[in-house]
Design an enzyme around this catalytic site. Structure first.
Site, short mmCIF file in Angstrom:
data_model
loop_
_atom_site.label_atom_id
_atom_site.label_comp_id
_atom_site.label_asym_id
_atom_site.label_seq_id
_atom_site.Cartn_x
_atom_site.Cartn_y
_atom_site.Cartn_z
N CYS A 332 6.80 -3.93 1.95
CA CYS A 332 7.13 -2.51 2.00
C CYS A 332 5.86 -1.68 2.23
CB CYS A 332 7.87 -2.09 0.74
SG CYS A 332 8.79 -0.54 0.92
N HIS A 438 12.52 -6.21 -0.09
CA HIS A 438 12.31 -6.50 -1.51
C HIS A 438 13.26 -7.63 -1.93
CE1 HIS A 438 9.74 -3.04 -2.25
NE2 HIS A 438 10.60 -2.28 -1.60
#
Length: 501
Positions: A332, A438
């Site tokens: 991310c 994630h």
């Protein structure tokens, strides 16, 4: 109408989240429809619901303990700190702006209607609601406009159990002080005390238990032993950020840079739980040492954390690490930092990334939140060892990244509700890799493939079979239930709640 019980704590990280999860599992086992609820959560570890909305990770975990899907109604207000004095406000699963602490305090009264709307809608579908408070109810400076502790308990008429952490020391003072700082009506709402994380002989503790009961006029309903529950936590005080296996005993060493606005560190729980792997969160380049893998995690404030990273000298260290052929992974915000440029479209602020991936990122006001699954397709370099592995997780990010034409994408993803439409995620160049996903290591096969590849680089083999996140989580829930049934007065709790057994 659903019966209620509220868990409040003497402080943050006293054990409220896990205790609430334990109750969710016990009530489910006892045949009740149960759901968790936390009106206001402040955390950088969040989760995405099946319909693409964002809530606190603890409520998602508690929902799984209750055997139901995470629902945005379980956590209508999520505050994601992005500075020392302000946070992004996520209301009913969607970001609505950034607020200073003072601005948010003024807004709380109007937010109460959203909280109650979510609560009553969810409670109408359940037999029992397990409500979690935040921090401590004895924050007397915040009590006037409270919507998460006693203020909420009063509105929904919930009895309260107060939990204290004996591992920190001073648990009797914490319990007594919390009770006595409350107004009389609030004290009357507390129906019992719990002491958490106890180690030692209970007989030595018993005189103190009798005295605290006399001083507070509240029964001690349980003394819960110190046990390791391999379940996700969301607090910045989490032991996971401090704990590591002895490096001398480890076959593999992994370093995760502990960014000031580190988010979703639960991504790395499967690596930390793996046998013969020493994973540590590092605050300086010197701590990286002879790590076999370096990870740049997610960040709530990517541009600010990138500036911090450079100021600490991590930029040179990361480049040298990659130049040595050792793998680097960015998730991310960490993925964005590994690229060429990062630009905020609204402010016009632009920064140079670390230049290890051919990626340019632009930050927009809209946030992408989606549950996704996919297949790793990396075709060359170190990360090709993971090719063919199935992944499942979620995305939460503000930026959109454009990958160079000659770049090798890391995996192909599809949204959970649209499995036919695939898109590229991430990028790999040699031993450097980035991804927006994630939960990348939630599937045991992915983690095993990575650890085997890391061991092979050293001429070693990684012999262990791992468990998936779901398997580890179920073991944790079973241990929670067992612990509560052995060390807590559930019969009295049912009486307090007005539930006939």
């Amino acid at each position: 109408m659903a019966k209620t019980i509220m868990i409040q704590g003497t402080c943050s990280n006293a054990g409220k989240s896990l205790f609430a999860a334990a109750l969710c599992r016990v009530f489910r086992e006892d045949g009740y429809r149960v759901a968790p609820f936390k009106s206001q959560n402040m955390a950088l570890n969040s989760a995405v619901t099946p319909d693409g909305l964002e809530i606190g990770r603890a409520q998602a975990m508690q929902a799984e303990a209750a055997g139901i899907a995470p629902d945005v109604r379980m956590n209508p207000i999520l505050l994601k700190p992005n500075s020392d004095t302000g946070s992004q406000l996520v209301l009913c699963g969607k970001p609505v702006g950034d607020y200073s602490a003072v601005e948010y305090q003024k807004k709380k009264k109007e937010l109460l209607s959203e909280v109650l709307k979510a609560y009553h809608s969810l409670a109408a579908e359940q037999d029992i609601m397990v409500i979690e408070g935040a921090g401590s109810p004895a924050e007397i400076n915040l009590r006037a406009d409270d919507i998460v502790n006693m203020g909420l308990a009063e509105v929904v008429d919930a009895p309260v159990i107060l939990i204290g952490d004996i591992d920190r020391g001073g648990v009797f003072a914490a319990l007594y002080g919390t009770v006595k700082l409350l107004a009389e009506a609030e004290q009357a709402r507390i129906k019992g005390l719990v002491i958490n994380k106890f180690r030692g002989d209970i007989k030595i503790l018993e005189p103190g238990l009798r005295e605290i009961e006399a001083l507070t006029e509240k029964p001690v309903l349980g003394v819960l032993p110190y046990r390791h529950f391999d379940l996700e936590d969301e607090d910045s005080l989490s032991e996971r950020l401090r704990k590591t296996k002895a490096e001398a005993e480890a076959l593999l060493r992994i370093a995760v840079i502990r960014l000031p606005r580190l988010s979703n560190f639960t991504d790395f729980d499967p690596l930390q739980a793996a046998p013969e792997v020493a994973l540590s969160y590092v605050k300086s380049p010197a701590e990286i040492g002879a790590a076999d893998l370096l990870i740049l995690p997610g960040s709530k404030s990517t541009l600010e954390d990138l500036a911090w990273l450079k100021a600490q000298g991590f930029d040179t260290c990361i480049r040298d690490f990659a130049a040595s052929g050792r793998p680097v992974l960015g998730i991310c915000g960490g993925y964005q930092m590994l690229g060429e440029t990062l630009r905020d479209k609204e402010s016009g602020i632009e920064a140079a990334g670390l230049g290890l991936l051919p990626v340019d990122t632009v930050f927009y006001a809209a946030k992408q939140t989606v549950c996704a699954s996919g297949t790793i397709t990396a075709a060359s370099g170190f990360w090709a060892a993971l090719a063919g592995q199935k992944t499942e997780g979620y995305e939460i990010h503000m930026g959109q990244s454009r990958i160079g034409k000659e770049a090798d994408c890391f995996q192909r993803l599809s949204a959970r509700e649209d499995s036919e439409r695939q898109r590229a995620d991430g990028c790999t160049t040699g031993a450097v890799c980035g991804s927006y996903l994630h939960g990348l290591f939630d599937e045991a096969a992915v983690t095993e493939a990575l650890l085997k590849a890391l061991a092979a680089r050293k001429g070693l083999s990684y012999p262990h079979r791992l468990k998936s996140r779901r398997e580890r989580q179920e073991e944790g829930f079973r241990l929670l239930s067992q612990t509560l049934r052995e060390h807590f007065d559930l019969r009295e709790l049912y009486r307090i709640m007005g539930v006939e057994r």
